[in-house]
Design a protein around this motif. Structure first.
Motif, mmCIF file in Angstrom:
data_model
loop_
_atom_site.group_PDB
_atom_site.id
_atom_site.type_symbol
_atom_site.label_atom_id
_atom_site.label_comp_id
_atom_site.label_asym_id
_atom_site.label_seq_id
_atom_site.Cartn_x
_atom_site.Cartn_y
_atom_site.Cartn_z
ATOM 1 N N MET A 3 0.745 -1.235 -0.013
ATOM 2 C CA MET A 3 0.009 0.078 -0.038
ATOM 3 C C MET A 3 0.798 1.064 -0.013
ATOM 4 O O MET A 3 2.040 1.280 0.428
ATOM 5 N N THR A 5 0.905 5.696 0.568
ATOM 6 C CA THR A 5 0.237 6.804 1.016
ATOM 7 C C THR A 5 0.818 8.058 0.165
ATOM 8 O O THR A 5 1.902 8.159 -0.145
ATOM 9 N N THR A 40 3.883 3.093 7.336
ATOM 10 C CA THR A 40 3.957 2.482 8.758
ATOM 11 C C THR A 40 5.305 3.069 9.299
ATOM 12 O O THR A 40 5.485 3.411 10.300
ATOM 13 N N THR A 96 -0.471 10.957 8.451
ATOM 14 C CA THR A 96 -2.072 11.001 8.716
ATOM 15 C C THR A 96 -2.911 12.295 8.969
ATOM 16 O O THR A 96 -3.925 12.177 9.473
ATOM 17 N N SER A 100 -9.720 13.123 10.298
ATOM 18 C CA SER A 100 -9.924 12.288 9.382
ATOM 19 C C SER A 100 -11.261 12.693 9.029
ATOM 20 O O SER A 100 -11.987 13.042 9.853
ATOM 21 N N SER A 102 -14.514 11.069 6.975
ATOM 22 C CA SER A 102 -15.186 9.831 6.095
ATOM 23 C C SER A 102 -15.373 10.139 4.736
ATOM 24 O O SER A 102 -15.706 11.120 4.440
ATOM 25 N N GLU A 107 -10.792 3.404 -0.500
ATOM 26 C CA GLU A 107 -10.912 2.089 -0.141
ATOM 27 C C GLU A 107 -10.767 2.061 1.255
ATOM 28 O O GLU A 107 -11.515 1.234 2.062
ATOM 29 N N ASN A 108 -9.974 3.054 1.976
ATOM 30 C CA ASN A 108 -9.952 2.861 3.569
ATOM 31 C C ASN A 108 -11.102 3.525 4.076
ATOM 32 O O ASN A 108 -11.028 3.755 5.280
ATOM 33 N N TYR A 194 -4.416 10.097 1.863
ATOM 34 C CA TYR A 194 -4.743 8.848 2.036
ATOM 35 C C TYR A 194 -3.988 7.723 1.486
ATOM 36 O O TYR A 194 -3.013 7.870 0.940
ATOM 37 N N THR A 195 -4.434 6.508 2.005
ATOM 38 C CA THR A 195 -3.507 5.098 1.765
ATOM 39 C C THR A 195 -4.313 4.388 1.015
ATOM 40 O O THR A 195 -5.487 4.319 1.196
ATOM 41 N N THR A 196 -3.860 3.798 -0.140
ATOM 42 C CA THR A 196 -4.442 2.888 -1.097
ATOM 43 C C THR A 196 -3.785 1.798 -1.208
ATOM 44 O O THR A 196 -2.292 1.817 -1.110
#
Length: 196
Positions: A3, A5, A40, A96, A100, A102, A107-108, A194-196
């Protein structure tokens, strides 16, 4: 599949519009972007490399030590510790953001935002990070155990298993991240990620 970011530097007006209309994220136009697969690993080492559980154990131990200290301490050292902890917390949020939003289109299920003030603060913190210290931290770490194996899982997916290779990639990503944040801070831009 590994993944990644992506960070987008956007105007405060574009950020406000996006937060009001989260599903319009696919229309987001950015002045500059940054990508990393170390989503991460990078925040972990930037923030001093302490697991959350370890940090809370350290805090409890320090609280006990402080209780034993004699009265009359001026508290200057505690203030420095608090500032360092705040800096580490902010560095941990480098990919991050501070909140956040919604978004079912992603995807996340959410994207993250960093307002201009925090971007400027983080740009200064990142500029002060010494690549050599980051490299040493990686070489000193038991990579298989970091964050209960989450970092090692990420590194395996990227076929990065030799500490020297990990350190080199981390430093490379850091340099690009420093440049990205410096640009955003100078232009007074916010960040969406965002992370995909």
């Amino acid at each position: 599949m590994a993944m990644s970011t992506t960070l987008f530097a956007v105007t405060p007006e574009a950020l406000a519009h996006l937060e009001a209309n989260p599903e319009s994220i696919h229309k987001l136009v950015s002045k500059k972007t940054y990508d990393t697969y170390l989503w991460t690993t990078l925040p972990y080492f930037l923030s001093g490399g302490a697991d959350e559980d370890e940090a809370s154990d350290d805090d409890e131990a320090e609280a006990g030590d402080e209780a034993e200290d004699e009265a009359g301490d001026d508290g200057g050292e505690a203030g420095d510790d608090e500032e360092e902890a705040e800096a580490d917390d902010l560095l941990a949020s480098v990919l991050t953001g501070t909140r956040s939003v919604s978004c079912s289109r992603l995807e996340n299920g959410a994207f993250h935002v960093m307002p201009v003030g925090k971007v400027i603060e983080l740009a200064a913190l990142l500029a002060a990070v010494k690549p050599s210290q980051l490299k040493d931290a990686v070489l000193d770490a038991e990579l298989e155990d970091v964050l209960d194996g989450e970092v090692w899982e990420e590194l395996e997916q990227l076929d990065l298993q030799e500490p020297e290779e990990v350190a080199a990639q981390l430093v490379k990503d850091l340099k690009s991240l420093v440049t990205f944040y410096a640009f955003a801070a100078k232009q007074r831009l916010a960040i969406v990620s965002y992370t995909t």
